[in-house]
Design a protein around this motif. Structure first.
Motif, PDB file in Angstrom:
ATOM      1  N   PHE A  37      -8.591 -27.021  14.880  1.00 16.65           N
ATOM      2  CA  PHE A  37      -9.952 -27.024  15.433  1.00 16.65           C
ATOM      3  C   PHE A  37     -10.331 -28.422  15.913  1.00 16.65           C
ATOM      4  O   PHE A  37     -10.966 -28.585  16.971  1.00 16.65           O
ATOM      5  N   CYS A  38      -9.961 -29.444  15.131  1.00 16.07           N
ATOM      6  CA  CYS A  38     -10.318 -30.825  15.461  1.00 16.07           C
ATOM      7  C   CYS A  38      -9.483 -31.394  16.602  1.00 16.07           C
ATOM      8  O   CYS A  38      -9.694 -32.546  17.001  1.00 16.07           O
ATOM      9  N   LEU A  39      -8.546 -30.637  17.115  1.00 11.08           N
ATOM     10  CA  LEU A  39      -7.810 -31.013  18.322  1.00 11.08           C
ATOM     11  C   LEU A  39      -8.304 -30.219  19.531  1.00 11.08           C
ATOM     12  O   LEU A  39      -8.474 -30.777  20.622  1.00 11.08           O
ATOM     13  N   LEU A  40      -8.560 -28.922  19.331  1.00 12.06           N
ATOM     14  CA  LEU A  40      -8.973 -28.071  20.447  1.00 12.06           C
ATOM     15  C   LEU A  40     -10.375 -28.417  20.959  1.00 12.06           C
ATOM     16  O   LEU A  40     -10.595 -28.482  22.179  1.00 12.06           O
ATOM     17  N   ILE A  41     -11.312 -28.619  20.065  1.00 16.70           N
ATOM     18  CA  ILE A  41     -12.689 -28.894  20.499  1.00 16.70           C
ATOM     19  C   ILE A  41     -12.780 -30.221  21.250  1.00 16.70           C
ATOM     20  O   ILE A  41     -13.365 -30.275  22.354  1.00 16.70           O
ATOM     21  N   PRO A  42     -12.228 -31.320  20.731  1.00 11.02           N
ATOM     22  CA  PRO A  42     -12.248 -32.562  21.510  1.00 11.02           C
ATOM     23  C   PRO A  42     -11.539 -32.441  22.854  1.00 11.02           C
ATOM     24  O   PRO A  42     -11.969 -33.057  23.838  1.00 11.02           O
ATOM     25  N   ALA A  43     -10.469 -31.651  22.919  1.00  8.65           N
ATOM     26  CA  ALA A  43      -9.773 -31.466  24.198  1.00  8.65           C
ATOM     27  C   ALA A  43     -10.691 -30.804  25.213  1.00  8.65           C
ATOM     28  O   ALA A  43     -10.742 -31.204  26.390  1.00  8.65           O
ATOM     29  N   ALA A  44     -11.435 -29.789  24.787  1.00  5.38           N
ATOM     30  CA  ALA A  44     -12.356 -29.099  25.704  1.00  5.38           C
ATOM     31  C   ALA A  44     -13.486 -30.024  26.145  1.00  5.38           C
ATOM     32  O   ALA A  44     -13.838 -30.070  27.331  1.00  5.38           O
ATOM     33  N   LEU A  45     -14.052 -30.777  25.211  1.00  9.37           N
ATOM     34  CA  LEU A  45     -15.144 -31.686  25.549  1.00  9.37           C
ATOM     35  C   LEU A  45     -14.655 -32.813  26.463  1.00  9.37           C
ATOM     36  O   LEU A  45     -15.342 -33.203  27.411  1.00  9.37           O
ATOM     37  N   ALA A  46     -13.463 -33.335  26.168  1.00 12.46           N
ATOM     38  CA  ALA A  46     -12.910 -34.405  27.001  1.00 12.46           C
ATOM     39  C   ALA A  46     -12.646 -33.909  28.416  1.00 12.46           C
ATOM     40  O   ALA A  46     -12.878 -34.636  29.394  1.00 12.46           O
ATOM     41  N   ALA A  47     -12.177 -32.683  28.542  1.00 10.05           N
ATOM     42  CA  ALA A  47     -11.932 -32.111  29.867  1.00 10.05           C
ATOM     43  C   ALA A  47     -13.238 -31.984  30.644  1.00 10.05           C
ATOM     44  O   ALA A  47     -13.300 -32.291  31.846  1.00 10.05           O
ATOM     45  N   ALA A  48     -14.309 -31.545  29.966  1.00 12.22           N
ATOM     46  CA  ALA A  48     -15.606 -31.404  30.628  1.00 12.22           C
ATOM     47  C   ALA A  48     -16.146 -32.754  31.082  1.00 12.22           C
ATOM     48  O   ALA A  48     -16.706 -32.883  32.169  1.00 12.22           O
TER      49      ALA A  48
END
Length: 258
Positions: free
Chosen positions: A61-72
């Motif tokens: 979870f702590c990898l997927l959520i930052p990846a999505a936010l960083a992409a945005a």
């Protein structure tokens, strides 16, 4: 235009931030569970291996959520507005309300027969710990990511969102989610009698969802469950039983005298 360098910079910062909030909050929650004077919600013992399973899911979870936010952020998908104090407060409030509406819809969807297989991992934790909050499958984590990115994206079509207000809300969201799965009741008794309960409920409210499965789908508030008719009528007596020092048993139903 998407910038890979910007993505990697944001990703590293957000992973450390998200993981840091997760570890510190989980440590606070686990410490609270060990204080004898605190009011335990569920009386059953944790199954062997539950915490280890939850921690593994938290790493994902702590990898997927930052990846999505960083992409945005790297793709400039969200329209950001002024970081004035008032607008930051308005942005925080709007993100809070809209995310609760989104999460209620996502949660109800995950409880349908075709989607429950993606939500089952979270419900392996009938007696919750702070690590239970982010113990979800990859598919469910992507649903969370869609909410974290989609809420400010949607609001940005109405009025630009304050970046500061949004990040303060993210901290509140992650902290509240983790500490809210602690298996002790820390909510003040006055909350059940206050209009504020529409936007913030005691921990027992969500603990009953893990125990009974079929109601209390809201994130950190009661307003969606109240409006949709998915609020258990006996949750206040259950809360009062916990506050009297008698944990809930038998899948969260209150004792006959409660």
């Amino acid at each position: 235009m998407f910038d890979l360098g910007t993505f990697l910079d944001w990703f590293v910062v957000l992973v450390f931030a998200h993981a840091g909030v997760t570890v510190v909050t989980a440590a606070i929650g686990r410490a609270a569970e060990r204080v004898p004077a605190n009011k335990r919600i569920q009386g059953e013992a944790l199954p062997e291996g539950q915490v280890a399973r939850e921690i593994r899911a938290n790493i994902r979870f702590c990898l997927l959520i930052p990846a999505a936010l960083a992409a945005a952020l790297a793709g400039q998908w969200i329209v950001w507005g002024p970081d004035l104090l008032l607008w930051a407060a308005v942005s925080f409030f709007l993100c809070n309300v809209v995310f609760d509406v989104y999460f209620y819809a996502l949660h109800r969807l995950l409880h349908t027969r075709p989607m429950m297989r993606f939500h089952r991992l979270h419900h392996l934790s009938r007696v919750t710990t702070p690590w239970s909050a982010q113990s979800v499958s990859t598919v469910e984590a992507l649903g969370w990511a869609l909410g974290y990115v989609g809420v400010p994206w949607l609001l940005g079509h109405v009025a630009p969102v304050s970046l500061i207000g949004y990040f303060v809300y993210l901290f509140y969201n992650v902290f509240g989610n983790i500490i809210g799965h602690t298996n002790v009741e820390l909510g003040p008794p006055a909350l059940t009698r206050s209009p504020a309960v529409w936007l913030a409920h005691p921990y027992t409210f969500h603990a009953l969802h893990h125990a009974r499965f079929t109601k209390h789908f809201g994130f950190g508030s009661t307003f969606m469950d109240r409006l949709a008719g998915t609020e258990w009528a006996d949750w206040v007596p259950a809360y009062e039983q916990v506050m009297s020092g008698k944990p809930l048993r038998h899948h969260g139903k209150t004792e006959p005298h409660a």
